[in-house]
Write a protein that holds these residues in place. Structure first.
Motif, PDB file in Angstrom:
ATOM      1  N   ARG A   1       0.790  -1.168  -0.101  1.00  0.00           N
ATOM      2  CA  ARG A   1      -0.003  -0.061   0.043  1.00  0.00           C
ATOM      3  C   ARG A   1       0.833   1.310  -0.021  1.00  0.00           C
ATOM      4  O   ARG A   1       1.764   1.321   0.860  1.00  0.00           O
ATOM      5  CB  ARG A   1      -0.828  -0.161   1.250  1.00  0.00           C
ATOM      6  N   ASN A   2       0.616   2.163  -0.797  1.00  0.00           N
ATOM      7  CA  ASN A   2       1.407   3.344  -1.202  1.00  0.00           C
ATOM      8  C   ASN A   2       0.906   4.284  -0.130  1.00  0.00           C
ATOM      9  O   ASN A   2       1.681   4.915   0.630  1.00  0.00           O
ATOM     10  CB  ASN A   2       1.268   4.127  -2.237  1.00  0.00           C
ATOM     11  N   LYS A   3      -0.451   4.755   0.102  1.00  0.00           N
ATOM     12  CA  LYS A   3      -1.046   5.626   0.974  1.00  0.00           C
ATOM     13  C   LYS A   3      -2.041   4.778   1.762  1.00  0.00           C
ATOM     14  O   LYS A   3      -2.969   4.082   1.284  1.00  0.00           O
ATOM     15  CB  LYS A   3      -1.788   6.512   0.050  1.00  0.00           C
ATOM     16  N   VAL A   4      -2.034   4.690   3.017  1.00  0.00           N
ATOM     17  CA  VAL A   4      -2.787   4.102   3.892  1.00  0.00           C
ATOM     18  C   VAL A   4      -3.759   5.026   4.433  1.00  0.00           C
ATOM     19  O   VAL A   4      -3.354   6.194   4.954  1.00  0.00           O
ATOM     20  CB  VAL A   4      -1.890   3.315   5.158  1.00  0.00           C
ATOM     21  N   TYR A   5      -5.135   4.584   4.379  1.00  0.00           N
ATOM     22  CA  TYR A   5      -5.929   5.503   5.122  1.00  0.00           C
ATOM     23  C   TYR A   5      -6.458   4.487   6.397  1.00  0.00           C
ATOM     24  O   TYR A   5      -7.215   3.436   6.221  1.00  0.00           O
ATOM     25  CB  TYR A   5      -7.385   5.565   4.175  1.00  0.00           C
ATOM     26  N   ILE A   6      -6.785   5.071   7.465  1.00  0.00           N
ATOM     27  CA  ILE A   6      -7.470   4.312   8.463  1.00  0.00           C
ATOM     28  C   ILE A   6      -8.632   5.150   8.878  1.00  0.00           C
ATOM     29  O   ILE A   6      -8.984   6.337   9.309  1.00  0.00           O
ATOM     30  CB  ILE A   6      -6.620   4.764   9.753  1.00  0.00           C
ATOM     31  N   ALA A   7      -9.584   4.149   8.826  1.00  0.00           N
ATOM     32  CA  ALA A   7     -11.182   4.652   8.732  1.00  0.00           C
ATOM     33  C   ALA A   7     -11.407   4.939  10.348  1.00  0.00           C
ATOM     34  O   ALA A   7     -11.117   4.347  11.120  1.00  0.00           O
ATOM     35  CB  ALA A   7     -12.168   3.532   8.173  1.00  0.00           C
ATOM     36  N   CYS A   8     -12.241   6.027  10.224  1.00  0.00           N
ATOM     37  CA  CYS A   8     -12.547   6.594  11.825  1.00  0.00           C
ATOM     38  C   CYS A   8     -11.509   6.817  12.795  1.00  0.00           C
ATOM     39  O   CYS A   8     -11.958   6.454  14.235  1.00  0.00           O
ATOM     40  CB  CYS A   8     -13.843   5.617  12.428  1.00  0.00           C
ATOM     41  N   GLU A   9     -10.247   6.992  12.071  1.00  0.00           N
ATOM     42  CA  GLU A   9      -9.305   7.186  13.146  1.00  0.00           C
ATOM     43  C   GLU A   9      -9.632   8.285  14.254  1.00  0.00           C
ATOM     44  O   GLU A   9      -8.931   8.178  15.389  1.00  0.00           O
ATOM     45  CB  GLU A   9      -8.117   7.572  12.375  1.00  0.00           C
ATOM     46  N   ASP A  10     -10.434   9.255  13.867  1.00  0.00           N
ATOM     47  CA  ASP A  10     -10.700  10.270  15.109  1.00  0.00           C
ATOM     48  C   ASP A  10     -11.743   9.813  15.977  1.00  0.00           C
ATOM     49  O   ASP A  10     -12.095  10.658  16.978  1.00  0.00           O
ATOM     50  CB  ASP A  10     -11.444  11.533  14.429  1.00  0.00           C
ATOM     51  N   LEU A  11     -12.218   8.411  16.097  1.00  0.00           N
ATOM     52  CA  LEU A  11     -13.220   8.145  16.899  1.00  0.00           C
ATOM     53  C   LEU A  11     -12.624   7.239  18.115  1.00  0.00           C
ATOM     54  O   LEU A  11     -11.618   6.686  17.780  1.00  0.00           O
ATOM     55  CB  LEU A  11     -14.446   7.355  16.027  1.00  0.00           C
ATOM     56  N   ASP A  12     -13.440   7.289  19.188  1.00  0.00           N
ATOM     57  CA  ASP A  12     -13.027   6.525  20.340  1.00  0.00           C
ATOM     58  C   ASP A  12     -13.903   5.060  20.430  1.00  0.00           C
ATOM     59  O   ASP A  12     -15.017   5.528  20.668  1.00  0.00           O
ATOM     60  CB  ASP A  12     -12.784   7.365  21.730  1.00  0.00           C
TER      61      ASP A  12
END
Length: 87
Positions: free
Chosen positions: A16-27
């Motif tokens: 993966r060149n660019k990783v996106y983490i879904a909902c990273e801003d949520l707890d």
């Protein structure tokens, strides 16, 4: 170095060149007492928005907990779903 390269080759099959983490801003961390309270609130029909507010949480955080509890069969679906009792 060689061991690390072998591990990467064996286990990292998708590059993966660019990783996106879904909902990273949520707890998504909840303690056991909170979970028991969420279950009780769910079972008496409290709407998900009210449950989230009670814990000063985002609705999305609470929704994922509800989803998880349902998958684990710790709660049952209810007639009006996440909306709870409609007065």
């Amino acid at each position: 170095m060689i061991a690390a390269m072998n591990i990467e080759r064996r286990h990292l099959t998708e590059q993966r060149n660019k990783v996106y983490i879904a909902c990273e801003d949520l707890d998504f961390l909840w303690d056991e007492e909170q979970i028991l309270e969420v279950i009780a609130m769910w079972n008496i029909g409290i709407p998900i928005g009210h449950i989230a507010s009670n814990f000063d949480r985002e609705v999305d955080e609470t929704a994922l907990l509800i989803f998880d509890l349902c998958r684990q069969r710790k709660i049952e679906p209810r007639p009006n779903g996440v909306w709870g009792r409609i007065s």
